[in-house]
Write a protein that holds these residues in place. Structure first.
Motif, PDB file in Angstrom:
ATOM      1  N   TYR A   1       0.802  -1.224   0.000  1.00 15.55           N
ATOM      2  CA  TYR A   1       0.000   0.000   0.000  1.00 15.55           C
ATOM      3  C   TYR A   1       0.839   1.281   0.000  1.00 15.55           C
ATOM      4  O   TYR A   1       0.536   2.224  -0.740  1.00 15.55           O
ATOM      5  N   ILE A   2       1.897   1.331   0.818  1.00 14.47           N
ATOM      6  CA  ILE A   2       2.672   2.567   0.961  1.00 14.47           C
ATOM      7  C   ILE A   2       3.295   3.044  -0.360  1.00 14.47           C
ATOM      8  O   ILE A   2       3.261   4.243  -0.655  1.00 14.47           O
ATOM      9  N   PRO A   3       3.862   2.155  -1.194  1.00 18.65           N
ATOM     10  CA  PRO A   3       4.393   2.649  -2.483  1.00 18.65           C
ATOM     11  C   PRO A   3       3.327   3.340  -3.335  1.00 18.65           C
ATOM     12  O   PRO A   3       3.618   4.323  -4.022  1.00 18.65           O
ATOM     13  N   LEU A   4       2.082   2.828  -3.263  1.00 16.91           N
ATOM     14  CA  LEU A   4       0.988   3.466  -3.988  1.00 16.91           C
ATOM     15  C   LEU A   4       0.724   4.854  -3.419  1.00 16.91           C
ATOM     16  O   LEU A   4       0.482   5.817  -4.156  1.00 16.91           O
ATOM     17  N   VAL A   5       0.801   4.970  -2.098  1.00 18.97           N
ATOM     18  CA  VAL A   5       0.593   6.250  -1.421  1.00 18.97           C
ATOM     19  C   VAL A   5       1.681   7.260  -1.787  1.00 18.97           C
ATOM     20  O   VAL A   5       1.425   8.451  -1.912  1.00 18.97           O
ATOM     21  N   ILE A   6       2.904   6.781  -1.959  1.00 17.57           N
ATOM     22  CA  ILE A   6       4.021   7.664  -2.342  1.00 17.57           C
ATOM     23  C   ILE A   6       3.862   8.127  -3.795  1.00 17.57           C
ATOM     24  O   ILE A   6       4.104   9.286  -4.125  1.00 17.57           O
ATOM     25  N   TYR A   7       3.446   7.206  -4.645  1.00 22.64           N
ATOM     26  CA  TYR A   7       3.346   7.488  -6.074  1.00 22.64           C
ATOM     27  C   TYR A   7       2.330   8.598  -6.366  1.00 22.64           C
ATOM     28  O   TYR A   7       2.532   9.421  -7.256  1.00 22.64           O
ATOM     29  N   VAL A   8       1.253   8.631  -5.587  1.00 21.81           N
ATOM     30  CA  VAL A   8       0.158   9.567  -5.850  1.00 21.81           C
ATOM     31  C   VAL A   8       0.596  11.030  -5.801  1.00 21.81           C
ATOM     32  O   VAL A   8       0.372  11.778  -6.763  1.00 21.81           O
ATOM     33  N   PRO A   9       1.202  11.518  -4.704  1.00 24.75           N
ATOM     34  CA  PRO A   9       1.615  12.924  -4.714  1.00 24.75           C
ATOM     35  C   PRO A   9       2.713  13.204  -5.728  1.00 24.75           C
ATOM     36  O   PRO A   9       2.793  14.305  -6.266  1.00 24.75           O
ATOM     37  N   ALA A  10       3.562  12.200  -5.975  1.00 24.60           N
ATOM     38  CA  ALA A  10       4.608  12.384  -6.979  1.00 24.60           C
ATOM     39  C   ALA A  10       3.990  12.612  -8.357  1.00 24.60           C
ATOM     40  O   ALA A  10       4.456  13.443  -9.148  1.00 24.60           O
ATOM     41  N   LEU A  11       2.897  11.881  -8.618  1.00 27.01           N
ATOM     42  CA  LEU A  11       2.168  12.041  -9.883  1.00 27.01           C
ATOM     43  C   LEU A  11       1.580  13.447  -9.983  1.00 27.01           C
ATOM     44  O   LEU A  11       1.688  14.111 -11.023  1.00 27.01           O
ATOM     45  N   ALA A  12       0.971  13.909  -8.885  1.00 27.75           N
ATOM     46  CA  ALA A  12       0.372  15.249  -8.873  1.00 27.75           C
ATOM     47  C   ALA A  12       1.445  16.323  -9.054  1.00 27.75           C
ATOM     48  O   ALA A  12       1.265  17.284  -9.804  1.00 27.75           O
ATOM     49  N   PHE A  13       2.556  16.168  -8.363  1.00 30.57           N
ATOM     50  CA  PHE A  13       3.627  17.149  -8.435  1.00 30.57           C
ATOM     51  C   PHE A  13       4.227  17.200  -9.838  1.00 30.57           C
ATOM     52  O   PHE A  13       4.524  18.269 -10.372  1.00 30.57           O
ATOM     53  N   ASN A  14       4.370  16.027 -10.437  1.00 35.03           N
ATOM     54  CA  ASN A  14       4.870  15.953 -11.812  1.00 35.03           C
ATOM     55  C   ASN A  14       3.928  16.678 -12.769  1.00 35.03           C
ATOM     56  O   ASN A  14       4.367  17.379 -13.693  1.00 35.03           O
TER      57      ASN A  14
ATOM     58  N   LEU B   1       9.056  12.387 -11.663  1.00 35.18           N
ATOM     59  CA  LEU B   1       8.180  11.727 -10.700  1.00 35.18           C
ATOM     60  C   LEU B   1       8.963  10.978  -9.626  1.00 35.18           C
ATOM     61  O   LEU B   1       8.647  11.048  -8.433  1.00 35.18           O
ATOM     62  N   HIS B   2      10.006  10.264 -10.027  1.00 35.32           N
ATOM     63  CA  HIS B   2      10.760   9.464  -9.057  1.00 35.32           C
ATOM     64  C   HIS B   2      11.648  10.322  -8.167  1.00 35.32           C
ATOM     65  O   HIS B   2      11.902   9.975  -7.009  1.00 35.32           O
ATOM     66  N   MET B   3      12.082  11.461  -8.682  1.00 31.61           N
ATOM     67  CA  MET B   3      12.892  12.359  -7.862  1.00 31.61           C
ATOM     68  C   MET B   3      12.053  12.934  -6.721  1.00 31.61           C
ATOM     69  O   MET B   3      12.500  13.014  -5.568  1.00 31.61           O
ATOM     70  N   ILE B   4      10.831  13.348  -7.046  1.00 32.43           N
ATOM     71  CA  ILE B   4       9.982  13.929  -6.001  1.00 32.43           C
ATOM     72  C   ILE B   4       9.534  12.861  -5.009  1.00 32.43           C
ATOM     73  O   ILE B   4       9.315  13.144  -3.831  1.00 32.43           O
ATOM     74  N   ALA B   5       9.393  11.607  -5.473  1.00 30.06           N
ATOM     75  CA  ALA B   5       9.048  10.515  -4.559  1.00 30.06           C
ATOM     76  C   ALA B   5      10.131  10.345  -3.498  1.00 30.06           C
ATOM     77  O   ALA B   5       9.839  10.094  -2.319  1.00 30.06           O
ATOM     78  N   LEU B   6      11.380  10.499  -3.901  1.00 35.45           N
ATOM     79  CA  LEU B   6      12.493  10.419  -2.946  1.00 35.45           C
ATOM     80  C   LEU B   6      12.408  11.537  -1.905  1.00 35.45           C
ATOM     81  O   LEU B   6      12.665  11.322  -0.723  1.00 35.45           O
TER      82      LEU B   6
END
Length: 585
Positions: free
Chosen positions: A142-155, A162-167
């Protein structure tokens, strides 16, 4: 990212966004400093010393449910499939009541730190380990999905990788969770919940005004058949009906709330069961309000793009990007709106991730490391182990983000993956609390069979959706109001889709994902009872009544009821902090 005539993420937006991240980090530092002299570092880190107040815990519980998945996924769900899913607020009301009456009294009565400690008290250590492992699998899915979501919005709003902001998200989250423990998690959740509500309310109100008012918003959705609340079709393969959304989602949310360590841990941080129940009721009200706001925002987005669908015209790649796209369309005359919106989505993700990391570190230490130690570890040493665990889990979750991009819509992906573990977990806890004759062999067999069955169905369905074998009927969209250049590019794509031949997938893969928890729940109980009957029922022991929900205690055999007197005598002989379930006198 191309401008496309839309406002870009500017200095004001960056200040708003970094301000939110900075406040979250400072809360972690403050709580770490404040609790540095605590007499019990482990209890302080995991349950905040059991002296938390109602407000932050309530806000934290709301924040855990309203992840970035909800903020981006609910509007996309309304836009693509219509409003039937909005009925989940009905299920949420009953879940809070069930949690307060059935499950929480048992955990409070046993005075435990990890909810999976119950499984050892009721069954044995093997069942506890299985429960803990299932929980860890759930959170790692579940947590990776939770991380991906704001990264998608920020992108979407900035064009940053996307992966930089996830970090970045994970680094901030790991920092304050590691330093401040549960208190940092809860207080940052409270702040982030306020930011979430603020961001969603502003977007919903401004969007309504832009369309021309509430009446116009509603009418445009009615005209395309999106307003649907009472589809009473009993067919289990229909993706969303009243029954799947209300009855199916009830059990999924019940599993997430009532026996999930992430939720139970914060309820146990309250000084009394009464105050904990109050926080659960406040949580229900907050969730209903936030879910309704998110769903209404989806209705507003469709009303805005009713004659020029940005997904069909390839202005965005996936429906999950609709809300960020909508915000950037509106942002030209509103300084700071993109920053507020992104802060809201990040707040939702940070709160869910921090709660997950804190609870996972607690489960790993309490259920896996502590029982293996020959002599007790010092509080300082235990606290350090849990902090290291938070960092390691956080790094693993970042690595798993790369897999999330391959999944289908956010809501379905999230519920499908959580359904793998939710049913088996709720099943073995319910088996233990409601069925006195169920034994450890039954619990183990029921949990393993249930877990494998639902995993097979869920992953098989996701594979079928990804390969194009399963397509769900969507509501009508239009491109009549789009510029001519956008409409011209659609002809070839439409022809390919119309001529595609679909292969009929396996029946269970076509079942609505909201029934997965029921399948796992019933399988765990039925198999558990059957195996318990074959191998010999559980035998009652003195004081066992505390292991069962208050609902059935009056139905227990007389010898169990009589044992409560001897239990009271034992407890009276012990010092106040101790009882027969946590230590011996």
């Amino acid at each position: 990212m191309e401008n496309n005539g839309r406002k870009q993420f500017d200095v004001i937006d960056a200040i708003v966004f970094t301000g939110m991240l900075g406040v979250s980090a400072l809360v972690g530092v403050y709580q770490a400093y404040k609790s540095r002299k605590s007499a019990n570092a482990v209890e302080e880190y995991l349950v905040g010393g059991q002296n938390m107040s109602i407000f932050p815990i309530s806000m934290s519980l709301i924040a855990s449910y309203i992840s970035g998945i909800a903020i981006l996924g609910f509007p996309a769900e309304m836009y693509v499939y219509g409003t039937q899913f909005w009925c989940i607020i009905i299920a949420d009301c009953f879940v809070s009541l069930t949690m307060a009456v059935v499950y929480l009294p048992v955990f409070y009565g046993l005075k435990i730190t990890s909810s999976y400690e119950y499984l050892e008290l009721r069954f044995n250590h093997v069942v506890r380990m299985i429960g803990s492992i299932i929980f860890l699998i759930k959170m790692l899915l579940y947590i990776p999905l939770v991380i991906y979501v704001p990264a998608l919005a920020f992108n979407q709003v900035t064009g940053v990788n996307l992966h930089m902001i996830a970090l970045l998200v994970c680094a901030v989250c790991i920092f304050y969770t590691t330093l401040g423990g549960l208190k940092a998690v809860v207080w940052t959740d409270a702040i982030q919940t306020i930011v979430m509500f603020g961001g969603v309310i502003v977007v919903a109100v401004l969007g309504t005004v832009r369309v021309g008012g509430l009446t116009e918003v509603w009418q445009r959705n009615v005209d395309t058949g999106r307003i649907e609340f009472f589809n009473m079709d009993p067919n289990p393969t229909v993706r969303h009906t009243f029954w799947t959304v209300v009855v199916g989602n009830y059990l999924n949310w019940l599993a997430t709330c009532s026996v999930n360590q992430a939720m139970v841990q914060r309820c146990l941080a309250m000084p009394s069961l009464k105050k904990s129940n109050i926080t659960v009721m406040i949580m229900a009200v907050g969730i209903i309000a936030m879910v309704s706001l998110c769903c209404y925002t989806g209705v507003v987005i469709f009303a805005t793009f009713h004659d020029c669908d940005p997904v069909t015209t390839k202005q965005i790649k996936k429906p999950d990007q609709l809300l960020p796209y909508f915000v950037m369309e509106m942002a030209a005359s509103i300084p700071g709106l993109p920053g507020l919106f992104v802060s809201g989505v990040f707040s939702a993700a940070l709160s869910t991730m921090s709660t997950g990391l804190n609870s996972m570190s607690g489960v790993i230490y309490e259920d896996m490391i502590k029982p293996c130690l020959k002599k007790p570890m010092s509080d300082v040493g235990a606290s350090r182990v849990m902090k290291i665990t938070v960092v390691v889990i956080g790094v693993i979750c970042v690595a798993l983000v790369f897999l999330v991009e391959k999944l289908s819509g956010l809501i379905q992906a999230g519920k499908s993956l959580s359904g793998i573990t939710a049913g088996p977990l709720l099943g073995i806890f319910t088996l233990g609390m409601f069925c006195p004759f169920a034994n450890s062999a039954g619990a183990i067999t029921g949990a393993l069979v249930s877990l494998n069955l639902v995993a097979w169905i869920s992953l098989g369905t996701q594979a079928s959706v990804a390969s194009g074998k399963i397509h769900y009927p969507v509501k009508a969209v239009s491109v009549e109001g789009c510029p001519e250049a956008l409409r011209t590019n659609l002809a070839n794509l439409t022809l390919i889709m119309e001529n595609a031949v679909q292969e009929e997938p396996f029946f269970l893969y076509r079942m609505s994902y909201l029934w997965y928890t029921w399948v796992g729940f019933l399988t765990a109980i039925v198999i558990g009872l059957f195996v318990s009957w074959i191998t010999g029922p559980n035998k009652f022991k003195s004081g066992d009544e505390k292991l069962y929900t208050p609902i059935i205690r009056g139905l227990l055999p007389k010898e169990v009821s009589k044992s409560s007197n001897s239990l009271k005598k034992i407890e009276n002989q012990c010092p106040p902090p101790l009882n027969q379930y946590t230590s011996k006198c």
